[in-house]
Design a protein around this motif. Sequence first.
Motif, PDB file in Angstrom:
ATOM      1  N   UNK A   1       5.285   5.810   6.914  1.00 32.09           N
ATOM      2  CA  UNK A   1       3.993   5.443   6.332  1.00 32.09           C
ATOM      3  C   UNK A   1       2.834   6.094   7.078  1.00 32.09           C
ATOM      4  N   UNK A   2       1.735   6.253   6.362  1.00 32.89           N
ATOM      5  CA  UNK A   2       0.499   6.784   6.929  1.00 32.89           C
ATOM      6  C   UNK A   2      -0.650   5.916   6.431  1.00 32.89           C
ATOM      7  N   UNK A   3      -1.525   5.464   7.350  1.00 27.10           N
ATOM      8  CA  UNK A   3      -2.604   4.552   6.969  1.00 27.10           C
ATOM      9  C   UNK A   3      -3.868   4.876   7.737  1.00 27.10           C
ATOM     10  N   UNK A   4      -4.983   4.865   7.001  1.00 30.20           N
ATOM     11  CA  UNK A   4      -6.307   5.024   7.610  1.00 30.20           C
ATOM     12  C   UNK A   4      -7.156   3.839   7.162  1.00 30.20           C
ATOM     13  N   UNK A   5      -7.676   3.063   8.125  1.00 30.79           N
ATOM     14  CA  UNK A   5      -8.498   1.905   7.784  1.00 30.79           C
ATOM     15  C   UNK A   5      -9.893   2.036   8.390  1.00 30.79           C
ATOM     16  N   UNK A   6     -10.880   1.549   7.648  1.00 28.02           N
ATOM     17  CA  UNK A   6     -12.259   1.497   8.102  1.00 28.02           C
ATOM     18  C   UNK A   6     -12.796   0.100   7.832  1.00 28.02           C
ATOM     19  N   UNK A   7     -13.259  -0.588   8.863  1.00 24.75           N
ATOM     20  CA  UNK A   7     -13.875  -1.901   8.706  1.00 24.75           C
ATOM     21  C   UNK A   7     -15.300  -1.822   9.233  1.00 24.75           C
TER      22      UNK A   7
ATOM     23  N   UNK B   1      -1.102  -9.180   9.513  1.00 24.83           N
ATOM     24  CA  UNK B   1      -0.893  -7.815   9.994  1.00 24.83           C
ATOM     25  C   UNK B   1      -0.389  -6.862   8.913  1.00 24.83           C
ATOM     26  N   UNK B   2      -0.685  -5.582   9.118  1.00 22.29           N
ATOM     27  CA  UNK B   2      -0.117  -4.531   8.284  1.00 22.29           C
ATOM     28  C   UNK B   2       1.254  -4.160   8.829  1.00 22.29           C
ATOM     29  N   UNK B   3       2.247  -4.071   7.947  1.00 26.11           N
ATOM     30  CA  UNK B   3       3.598  -3.682   8.352  1.00 26.11           C
ATOM     31  C   UNK B   3       3.734  -2.181   8.107  1.00 26.11           C
ATOM     32  N   UNK B   4       3.772  -1.412   9.179  1.00 24.45           N
ATOM     33  CA  UNK B   4       3.865   0.042   9.094  1.00 24.45           C
ATOM     34  C   UNK B   4       5.337   0.435   8.957  1.00 24.45           C
ATOM     35  N   UNK B   5       5.733   0.690   7.711  1.00 25.40           N
ATOM     36  CA  UNK B   5       7.114   1.065   7.459  1.00 25.40           C
ATOM     37  C   UNK B   5       7.374   2.497   7.922  1.00 25.40           C
TER      38      UNK B   5
ATOM     39  N   UNK C   1       0.860  -1.185   0.000  1.00 22.43           N
ATOM     40  CA  UNK C   1       0.000   0.000   0.000  1.00 22.43           C
ATOM     41  C   UNK C   1       0.895   1.234   0.000  1.00 22.43           C
ATOM     42  N   UNK C   2       0.562   2.207  -0.856  1.00 26.43           N
ATOM     43  CA  UNK C   2       1.403   3.379  -1.044  1.00 26.43           C
ATOM     44  C   UNK C   2       0.636   4.658  -0.696  1.00 26.43           C
ATOM     45  N   UNK C   3       1.391   5.745  -0.483  1.00 24.82           N
ATOM     46  CA  UNK C   3       0.764   7.032  -0.239  1.00 24.82           C
ATOM     47  C   UNK C   3      -0.205   7.403  -1.352  1.00 24.82           C
ATOM     48  N   UNK C   4      -1.348   7.976  -0.981  1.00 30.00           N
ATOM     49  CA  UNK C   4      -2.423   8.374  -1.898  1.00 30.00           C
ATOM     50  C   UNK C   4      -3.275   7.205  -2.383  1.00 30.00           C
TER      51      UNK C   4
ATOM     52  N   UNK D   1       2.882  -1.378   4.254  1.00 34.05           N
ATOM     53  CA  UNK D   1       2.424  -0.005   4.056  1.00 34.05           C
ATOM     54  C   UNK D   1       3.681   0.846   3.903  1.00 34.05           C
ATOM     55  N   UNK D   2       3.920   1.341   2.683  1.00 34.42           N
ATOM     56  CA  UNK D   2       5.183   1.981   2.354  1.00 34.42           C
ATOM     57  C   UNK D   2       5.246   3.430   2.836  1.00 34.42           C
ATOM     58  N   UNK D   3       6.452   3.941   2.905  1.00 34.71           N
ATOM     59  CA  UNK D   3       6.722   5.339   3.232  1.00 34.71           C
ATOM     60  C   UNK D   3       5.877   6.238   2.324  1.00 34.71           C
ATOM     61  N   UNK D   4       5.104   7.146   2.928  1.00 32.92           N
ATOM     62  CA  UNK D   4       4.242   8.027   2.141  1.00 32.92           C
ATOM     63  C   UNK D   4       5.039   9.061   1.356  1.00 32.92           C
ATOM     64  N   UNK D   5       6.256   9.322   1.746  1.00 31.89           N
ATOM     65  CA  UNK D   5       7.147  10.251   1.045  1.00 31.89           C
ATOM     66  C   UNK D   5       6.503  11.612   0.797  1.00 31.89           C
TER      67      UNK D   5
END
Length: 247
Positions: free
Chosen positions: A100-106, A93-97, A36-39, A64-68
């Motif tokens: 990285x920035x991540x927003x999840x909704x389940x 699991x998600x690997x938060x590199x 998963x990448x930024x944007x 989850x890659x660096x959002x840069x």
Amino acid sequence: MRQHTPHPFHITRPFRHPCDPQGMVTLYLQSSSGGVYGDDDLALSVGLKPGSAVHLTTQASTVVHDARGRDGASQTISLDVGAGALLEYVPDPAIMMAGSRLKTRIHANLADGAKVLLADAQLCHDPEDNGRPFDALECEVAITAAGKTLLLDRFELQGADWLTRTGGYRCAGMMLVAGDTRPGAAMLDAAASVPGVYAGLSNLADREVTIVRFLAEDGVALSRALKAIWMAARQAMTGDTPVARRK
């Protein structure tokens, strides 16, 4: 029975496991983009017909890659579970590199007699080992049934605060069962049996929701805890002893 590849998802062919409940199929989700990448703005919708049973998992952890400097990635999961159906949504699991920035909704919606078991877990990782954390993590889990909200759970956390808030643990996770509160004690016992894991149980009997949250020292303990809790929950709900999926 065909594979489906709407980039970046790869949805494999389903298969049946002889140790699973009658009629249950297992389905793997894979990423064809390498993470998963930024944007990124990803959405997955899963619907179960009445009386069906599905074990939905991933081939491996999601990076989850660096959002840069870009906006964070967003991922929305919608689970619609028909009357009397059983859904196990247990991604790795998600690997938060670092960076990285991540927003999840389940969001899981349950019809009469439906049951859902779902997992959500993360671990932080800095490949250069220079102490750089991920930027931000925001998670929301919502459970509804018959138009009513049974659970709405949210948290936001900056990567710089992760180790302080978790007491030094690098990994965290939760597993939730809705529609059946019987597995709670067995799930907690399973988590506590894994070395390097600190766990707690919330049992909302009036809503038929039970949650085990846990911290893990490393990725190995995290994976072992997720597997142990899932196996305990399955046995408590169905009476069947599952066999771990090949990953």
